[in-house]
Design an enzyme around this catalytic site. Structure first.
Site, PDB file in Angstrom:
ATOM      1  N   SER A   1      41.978  49.474  31.811  1.00  0.00           N
ATOM      2  CA  SER A   1      43.346  49.852  32.154  1.00  0.00           C
ATOM      3  C   SER A   1      44.236  49.990  30.922  1.00  0.00           C
ATOM      4  CB  SER A   1      43.955  48.827  33.117  1.00  0.00           C
ATOM      5  OG  SER A   1      44.130  47.589  32.476  1.00  0.00           O
TER       6      SER A   1
ATOM      7  N   LYS B   1      48.045  43.872  30.781  1.00  0.00           N
ATOM      8  CA  LYS B   1      48.994  44.967  31.014  1.00  0.00           C
ATOM      9  C   LYS B   1      50.118  44.919  29.988  1.00  0.00           C
ATOM     10  CE  LYS B   1      47.266  46.636  34.923  1.00  0.00           C
ATOM     11  NZ  LYS B   1      45.961  46.004  34.678  1.00  0.00           N
TER      12      LYS B   1
END
Lengths: 161, 435
Positions: free
Chosen positions: A65, A102
């Site tokens: 990600s 993230k």
């Protein structure tokens, strides 16, 4: 040959575990002049890189990600729990009982976790919800020749031989 | 102004708390950790305690109950606990140059009192607690008092105080805490001494502190008892080295054996330090065998003068993990020497050293594993050798027979541990993974 050698030692010292130190095999039979100095305690990548050794932990990245931020599956990251997370920091956050990598976005009252990969949606935090940040990512160890940055110890040993 | 104030920092449900650092889904649910070979319960979360699970309960007996209540079960993961313990001590080093690990999950921190004003120990203790929680992820309780014995007592009570911090810096607060503490819960009062004290109408720590010195000398083991009594009255005794087993007995478990001493004069040479650490390790190993235990973790500590403290503090520790719990002196010696090698810095002047054995279990369980590096026969030989060594030393005096500090290699075999979490922080193969 001593420059090659410089890479061989710190890898073994990244973790507090006892890892055996192997000198670099010398291809042409010259003894490495660096061999006498390999135990210099000041030459320690861990203490050189990590400002907070007590609160810095290494992790292996398994997801994709954050590839847009040049963090790839297989890379090693250093995560510091002592740093205060700010807008723009790449963090390890706790989400639904799991750790996730993230980019933290704080815009006024709005807090979100942003992936660096279009396949993953941005996660907006509901107002009033508490975001738990495990730590702030401070370093990425990534190898340029396209293989995962840190091979397992056994692989490393095989290469060192 | 008190010249010395000690904080005892105790990690809450340490092994369970370590598991939770890397498994956030374990927060808020009942969790237990089993001893090696999945024998019995050695750490319980608050939720598991609330279910009525007891310390030391055999796993096979508790199993149906654990399954029924969906208790998460882990095998002990000593590499992880050892590393997080080392990190906790590093954080404590940010608050004082003098940190003295007392067991794997407890450390004394000597707080230097600022001369100019009355220090706010409450705020300091809360800051210590917050720092350990943030930097390592482990919740701790902090007890602060002018002596180690009172700090220990404060810590015991801090567990039941909101905020997890208790300061005993005034005579009034000390008197209140002493009156509320049963004498059997005082650090250093063994199981055998408590009934004797009760018979003499001494039921609380306050009543013991109020006894006369002569009475204590006669009835509480002479000089040792007097030291304890002084400590309880707020007078620090620097030579006070209570047996760690004393308080572990009170808590129904024993979790460490320590041997720490200050040197007569600063030592710089590696050979001398090596000898000192080897001697301490051998002594600690003797203690271990006396209590019929074996250790998984060997912590070596080296202390420089506190005025020569570096940024890492005056006391540095190294933790060595032994995959197979041992009480064998040569194996423990080898581990202690490796720990020393990690710590030793040429040129530094060391004033203290110590060896701490933890991760304790009953020894010599026959290992019926394919990869056992130590065959049962060899293990038996080792035990026979240790018995002979101990009985010779018992007969002819301490150190009649001792090791020339030679080492054997540590076993690469891991005990039966079906539910062990990965060694998140100490192994490339098992490194913490993040998606």
């Amino acid at each position: 040959m001593s420059t090659l050698f410089a890479y061989a030692i710190p890898a073994a010292q990244l973790l507090p575990a006892e890892l055996p130190l192997y000198g670099c095999p010398v291809p042409a039979g010259f003894p490495s002049p660096a061999d006498d100095h390999q135990q210099d305690p000041a030459f320690d990548l861990k203490s050189h890189l990590f400002r907070n050794p007590a609160s810095t932990f290494l992790a292996r990245v398994t997801g994709d990600s954050m590839t847009g931020a040049e963090i790839h599956p297989g890379d090693l990251i250093a995560v510091d729990r002592a740093l205060v997370p700010r807008d723009g920091h790449i963090v390890v956050a706790v989400l639904d009982g799991e750790h996730t990598l993230k980019r933290l976005r704080i815009r006024g009252m709005r807090v979100s976790l942003e992936a660096a990969n279009d396949l993953y949606p941005t996660l907006e935090l509901l107002s009033g919800a508490q975001l738990e940040v495990w730590g702030v990512v401070t370093h990425v160890v990534h190898a340029l020749e396209g293989r995962p940055a840190a091979q397992s110890l056994n692989e490393w040993r095989l290469r060192a031989r | 102004m008190a010249p010395n104030v000690y904080a005892l920092v105790d990690c809450n449900n340490f092994y369970v708390s370590c598991e939770r650092v890397f498994r956030p889904e374990l927060v808020g649910v009942p969790v237990v950790v089993l001893s090696n070979n999945d024998g019995c319960l050695i750490s319980r979360s608050d939720e598991a305690k609330a279910l009525g699970l007891r310390m030391g309960e055999p796993y096979f007996k508790a199993r149906p109950f654990l399954e029924q209540h969906r208790v998460r079960v882990f095998s002990s993961n000593y590499p992880l606990y050892g590393d997080l313990s080392r990190r906790v001590n590093l954080v404590l080093g940010q608050f004082s140059p003098e940190v003295e690990p007392y067991s794997i999950d407890e450390s004394f921190v000597r707080l230097a009192a600022p001369v100019q004003h009355r220090p706010d120990y409450q705020a300091l203790a809360l800051a210590i607690r917050a720092a350990v929680l943030q930097q390592v992820g482990i919740p701790v309780c902090v007890g602060v008092a002018p002596t180690k014995t009172l700090a220990k007592l404060a810590n015991r009570r801090a567990r039941h105080v909101s905020g997890g911090v208790l300061i005993l810096d005034s005579p009034e607060s000390q008197a209140m805490a002493l009156a509320a503490t049963a004498v059997r819960d005082v650090w250093g009062i063994g199981r055998r001494q408590a009934p004797k004290l009760l018979a003499a109408d001494i039921g609380t720590a306050a009543e013991l502190a109020a006894a006369t010195e002569g009475w204590v000398r006669r009835n509480l083991g002479g000089v040792v008892g007097v030291r304890l009594w002084r400590e309880l009255r707020g007078e620090p005794c620097l030579s006070w080295h209570p047996r760690p087993e004393a308080d572990d007995e009170a808590e129904g478990r024993r979790h460490s054996v320590t041997y720490t001493r200050s040197f007569g004069q600063p030592q710089r040479g590696q050979p001398v330090l090596c000898e000192a650490v080897a001697t301490f390790a051998a002594r600690a190993a003797e203690k271990l065998r006396r209590h019929e235990l074996a250790a998984h973790l060997v912590t070596v500590l080296l202390g420089t003068d506190r005025f020569a403290a570096t940024t890492e503090g005056a006391t540095r520790t190294a933790v060595i993990y032994l995959p197979q719990a041992t009480q064998d002196t040569s194996t423990l010696l080898a581990a202690a020497r490796r720990g020393l090698a990690q710590l030793y810095q040429p040129g530094a002047a060391y004033v203290r050293a110590g060896v701490l054995l933890s991760g304790l279990e009953p020894p010599g369980q026959p290992q019926l594993d394919l990869f056992t590096p130590i065959e049962p026969a060899r293990l038996q030989e080792q035990q026979q050798l240790m018995r002979t060594l101990d009985s010779l030393n018992h007969r002819f005096g301490r150190d009649a027979v001792r090791y020339a500090a030679t080492g054997t290699r540590a076993a690469a075999w891991a005990g039966r541990n079906g539910f062990r979490s990965p060694a998140y922080t100490t192994s490339w193969e098992e490194l913490w993974q993040v998606k």
